[in-house]
Design an enzyme around this catalytic site. Structure first.
Site, PDB file in Angstrom:
ATOM      1  N   ASP A  64      -0.025  -4.367   6.108  1.00 13.52           N
ATOM      2  CA  ASP A  64      -0.963  -3.862   7.113  1.00 13.52           C
ATOM      3  C   ASP A  64      -2.361  -4.250   6.663  1.00 13.52           C
ATOM      4  O   ASP A  64      -2.723  -4.049   5.504  1.00 13.52           O
ATOM      5  CB  ASP A  64      -0.865  -2.337   7.228  1.00 13.52           C
ATOM      6  CG  ASP A  64       0.485  -1.888   7.794  1.00 13.52           C
ATOM      7  OD1 ASP A  64       1.243  -2.746   8.264  1.00 13.52           O
ATOM      8  OD2 ASP A  64       0.769  -0.679   7.740  1.00 13.52           O
ATOM      9  N   HIS A 116      -5.567  -1.113  11.805  1.00 15.30           N
ATOM     10  CA  HIS A 116      -4.772  -2.316  12.005  1.00 15.30           C
ATOM     11  C   HIS A 116      -5.598  -3.287  12.841  1.00 15.30           C
ATOM     12  O   HIS A 116      -6.433  -2.873  13.654  1.00 15.30           O
ATOM     13  CB  HIS A 116      -3.465  -2.007  12.754  1.00 15.30           C
ATOM     14  CG  HIS A 116      -2.479  -1.220  11.966  1.00 15.30           C
ATOM     15  ND1 HIS A 116      -1.563  -1.794  11.125  1.00 15.30           N
ATOM     16  CD2 HIS A 116      -2.262   0.117  11.898  1.00 15.30           C
ATOM     17  CE1 HIS A 116      -0.814  -0.863  10.570  1.00 15.30           C
ATOM     18  NE2 HIS A 116      -1.219   0.315  11.030  1.00 15.30           N
ATOM     19  N   ASP A 173       5.712   4.411   5.300  1.00 19.21           N
ATOM     20  CA  ASP A 173       6.520   3.378   5.952  1.00 19.21           C
ATOM     21  C   ASP A 173       6.517   2.061   5.181  1.00 19.21           C
ATOM     22  O   ASP A 173       7.169   1.097   5.592  1.00 19.21           O
ATOM     23  CB  ASP A 173       6.069   3.164   7.399  1.00 19.21           C
ATOM     24  CG  ASP A 173       4.639   2.658   7.504  1.00 19.21           C
ATOM     25  OD1 ASP A 173       3.816   3.042   6.658  1.00 19.21           O
ATOM     26  OD2 ASP A 173       4.339   1.874   8.431  1.00 19.21           O
ATOM     27  N   HIS A 174       5.817   2.030   4.048  1.00 17.04           N
ATOM     28  CA  HIS A 174       5.812   0.831   3.200  1.00 17.04           C
ATOM     29  C   HIS A 174       6.271   1.113   1.776  1.00 17.04           C
ATOM     30  O   HIS A 174       6.525   0.162   1.036  1.00 17.04           O
ATOM     31  CB  HIS A 174       4.413   0.210   3.165  1.00 17.04           C
ATOM     32  CG  HIS A 174       4.005  -0.451   4.432  1.00 17.04           C
ATOM     33  ND1 HIS A 174       4.039  -1.818   4.625  1.00 17.04           N
ATOM     34  CD2 HIS A 174       3.574   0.080   5.607  1.00 17.04           C
ATOM     35  CE1 HIS A 174       3.637  -2.103   5.856  1.00 17.04           C
ATOM     36  NE2 HIS A 174       3.344  -0.976   6.478  1.00 17.04           N
ATOM     37  N   HIS A 207       0.844  -1.197   0.000  1.00 13.73           N
ATOM     38  CA  HIS A 207       0.000   0.000   0.000  1.00 13.73           C
ATOM     39  C   HIS A 207       0.875   1.241   0.000  1.00 13.73           C
ATOM     40  O   HIS A 207       2.101   1.164   0.050  1.00 13.73           O
ATOM     41  CB  HIS A 207      -0.977  -0.007   1.183  1.00 13.73           C
ATOM     42  CG  HIS A 207      -0.333   0.023   2.535  1.00 13.73           C
ATOM     43  ND1 HIS A 207       0.280  -1.074   3.099  1.00 13.73           N
ATOM     44  CD2 HIS A 207      -0.204   1.022   3.448  1.00 13.73           C
ATOM     45  CE1 HIS A 207       0.742  -0.761   4.300  1.00 13.73           C
ATOM     46  NE2 HIS A 207       0.464   0.515   4.526  1.00 13.73           N
TER      47      HIS A 207
END
Length: 755
Positions: free
Chosen positions: A182, A403, A69-70, A65
């Protein structure tokens, strides 16, 4: 039995939250799963540990996604390393990521006052665009097969975390891996919950997030009530409420909640709500474009209008914090969500000292960020300029981070039923608690059914050993066996034959095809249906010089081979007396054509191991038939072969002469082996008395050891060459030797049978 080792190495988010990046290597193929940055660090310090990987060895990079942070280190990895692999993500992820990473680059420039050090520049605008151009798109449930030797295939499943968020179900080397990224198991106002891989075998490895460890979320209604209640309390008290969010993702969910709350509470409608983002309008256009990937609520509203056209929220494409009119109460959504820089940090520094104001953290706060720091209610904070100032404003935290909590995560893991579990994307303490809870949960099962559970830190390999599977699927006609009784009834009634599944122990014979670690057995006629292969054959034709007569060639072929079929055409030929003749051997797979072209014999055959050998021997016979003195003498008269058909065509030969020659040949063979052999001939019968001395025989106890005698009788019956052989002797060893000798002579003199 051979074994394969799968290696999984976290390059980021190993016992931490942030810079998700995992390296998976198996059967010669390397995948990278996500490529983010750590929100708590700037520049190179926030990158995953890329020094642990050779970028040129990475075959595929999958992005789950668009969150920083990804995905934020993707341009650095594709443009500033030796990476030459392929990058895949969903359509919305690519569209939103381009906006977010452009904004991320702008915020970094703003934080450094426009003068960034070279080490802090992860990529330029041009490099970002070059990276985006390399991205390949994948839809949910679309299987991507890269035709690598390991048989790598993967497809995306809805993860529910953000628009376009995906899990990846990966198959390689005969094993399967599910990487969740996530994910959220709770449907909200615009997104569906994550889907479970219903139609897949249980994965061998599950790489799953552990963000909230063993924490359990409050109900959605409770969280929404606390969120809207805190905001109302701040603004009715004359304060300003700051909600730091990332420009895309959870922001749209919170805007939907607050716009609906303002609509239902008219007394609040005089208080302005601002969505301060340069990407506000573009972000909402993206969400409208991909409304078909949202839940049923949004899709139904799209038929009536745009649900993201808010009634009480104003978009601010640009905001000058120093000149912003904040004299009255207001609500401001501003990025970034971790308060590290940008508009959210500037407004926080300006409003933090006033006790009437409030800061509402609505998502997960990463360690080493200001958002995480103020959740512990410190008395002072440090501004972006480095000044220390008191923190008097209200700070509250309500989780809308999408989450899974412990219960949702445990239930998902149990339903997937993996053999190995790798925990990632969680603080060390939370991850440890989750691992302990899962181990207690699985202790109820027998030891051989419990999955292994690992929580590796960054740069620490997890090695999983798998036994290489050796199996093949039987497909097509081979997977069906005729039922004889039902077939007889069906045929009597004029119906199609019935089929049943093959029974255990039945012999299966077909073509074994192995492709990308998957094997199947199919019938030759099914080859094109179930495999990319096609059945074919190779035929060869050789023109051999031949100046002899066809009769000579016929004799040589019949002396060497049995079962030759002969066909001819008297109307065709070379015009000099000989017609075309075709000799067919080995069921017609080898043909010799003579008489068609003067001075040439043609050999045609279907290429195979047997066909090639027969063709070679035929060519040798053709050459021999015209080179030996015997063959040249025979060219002047008809062939005298004993075959019945030729005898009828060419006339009978003297059977007495032929039989006598055979008997004398047997006599000579026995004499060559036993030295003392006496022969007596009577018409078609021959009697051979073989004698050996005492040194060559085994005397029985009590008998004279003066030697041994064996009498062999050979009697020919008819004209077909068959003979009756009788061997008598007191010495079994001698009798056996004589039988063997006669048998070998008969085998050597008879034509070769080719089946």
């Amino acid at each position: 039995m051979s074994e394969d080792v799968m290696t999984i190495t976290p390059l980021g988010s190993g016992q931490e939250v942030g810079r998700s990046c995992h390296l998976l290597t198996f059967r010669g193929t390397t995948l990278m799963l996500d490529c983010g940055v750590h929100p708590g660090y700037d520049g190179m310090a926030g990158l995953p540990f890329f020094d642990r990987v050779d970028p040129e060895q990475v075959d595929v990079l999958l992005i789950t996604h668009f969150h920083l942070d990804h995905a934020a280190s993707l341009p650095y990895f594709t443009e500033r390393t030796g990476f030459k692999g392929r990058v895949f993500m969903t359509h919305p992820t690519k569209a939103v990521m381009r906006l977010l990473l452009g904004d991320y680059l702008r915020l970094m420039t703003m934080k450094k006052g426009g003068e960034m050090s070279p080490d802090d520049v992860l990529y330029t605008e041009a490099e970002l665009q070059s990276c985006v151009d390399k991205i390949e798109l994948v839809d949910y449930h679309q299987t991507i097969d890269l035709n690598l030797p390991s048989g790598l295939k993967f497809h995306a499943l809805n993860a529910g975390h953000v628009l376009g968020g995906a899990m990846f179900y990966i198959e390689l080397g005969g094993r399967s891996v599910l990487y969740t990224g996530d994910y959220s198991m709770e449907e909200d106002r615009h997104l569906m919950a994550a889907e479970k891989p219903k139609y897949h075998a249980a994965p061998d490895v599950l790489i799953v997030e552990s963000t909230y460890g063993v924490q359990v979320h409050a109900s959605r209604a409770e969280r929404e009530a606390r969120f809207t209640g805190t905001i109302e309390r701040v603004v009715t008290g004359g304060g300003r409420c700051l909600i730091p969010v990332f420009a895309l993702g959870r922001a749209q969910e919170l805007l939907l909640i607050l716009d609906e709350y303002w609509r239902e509470h008219p007394h609040l409608q005089s208080v302005p709500i601002y969505y301060a983002s340069k990407m506000a309008s573009r972000a909402l256009r993206v969400y409208k474009t991909y409304a078909n990937m949202m839940n049923a609520r949004i899709r139904s509203q799209m038929d009536l209008g745009n649900p993201f056209s808010f009634s009480h929220i104003r978009n601010l494409k640009s905001i000058d914090v120093n000149n912003f009119d904040d004299r009255g109460p207001s609500v401001v959504f501003a990025s970034p969500g971790m308060l590290q820089s940008g508009v959210s940090r500037q407004l926080f520094d300006r409003w933090a000292t006033d006790p009437k104001n409030g800061v509402l953290i609505a998502g997960y706060a990463v360690e080493h960020t200001l958002a995480k720091e103020i959740m512990s209610q410190p008395k002072e904070v440090v501004t972006m300029e480095g000044r220390r100032q008191p923190l008097n404003a209200l700070v509250d935290y309500v989780s809308f981070s999408a989450h899974v909590d412990f219960v949702q995560n445990r239930d998902f893991i149990t339903s997937v039923d993996p053999s190995n579990i790798i925990l990632v994307h969680g603080a060390k303490e939370e991850m440890g608690r989750l691992k302990g809870a899962l181990m207690m949960h699985y202790n109820k099962l027998p030891e051989n059914k419990r999955p292994t559970i690992a929580m590796p830190p960054n740069e620490v390999e997890v090695k999983l050993i798998f036994t290489r599977r050796r199996s093949a699927k039987v497909m097509g006609k081979l997977a069906e066996a005729p039922d004889e009784e039902e077939n007889e009834e069906a045929m009597d009634e004029g119906k199609h034959a019935a089929v049943v599944e093959p029974r255990e122990g039945e012999k299966v014979q077909g073509i074994l095809v192995t492709q990308q670690n998957s094997s199947k057995i199919v019938a030759p006629e099914d080859l094109s249906t179930y495999t990319p292969l096609r059945a074919g054959s190779v035929s060869s034709k050789l023109h051999v010089p031949f100046v002899g007569k066809v009769d000579t060639l016929r004799m040589f072929l019949n002396e060497m081979f049995r079962g030759i079929e002969e066909s001819g055409d008297d109307d065709e030929g070379d015009g000099e007396g000989e017609s075309e003749v075709t000799f067919s051997l080995h069921g017609g797979q080898v043909k010799v054509i003579a008489g068609k072209t003067k001075g040439v014999a043609t050999v045609e055959w279907d290429c195979s191991s047997v066909g090639d050998v027969i063709a070679d021997s035929v060519v040798a016979l053709i050459m021999h038939a015209q080179s030996s003195a015997a063959s040249i003498r025979l060219t002047g008269r008809p062939c005298s072969h004993r075959q019945k058909k030729l005898r009828e065509e060419e006339g009978e030969e003297d059977p007495k002469k032929t039989t006598e020659e055979c008997l004398r040949a047997l006599h000579q063979a026995l004499t060559d082996q036993f030295l003392s052999v006496e022969a007596t001939y009577e018409a078609s019968k021959g009697t051979f008395e073989v004698k050996i001395d005492a040194n060559e025989c085994e005397a029985k106890e009590g008998e004279d050891d003066g030697g041994a005698t064996c009498t062999a009788t050979v009697e020919f019956d008819g004209l077909d060459g068959a003979a009756k052989v009788t061997v008598e002797s007191d010495d079994e060893k001698l009798a056996g030797s004589v039988r063997s000798c006669l048998k070998n002579v008969a085998a050597a003199s008879a034509p070769i049978a080719v089946e």
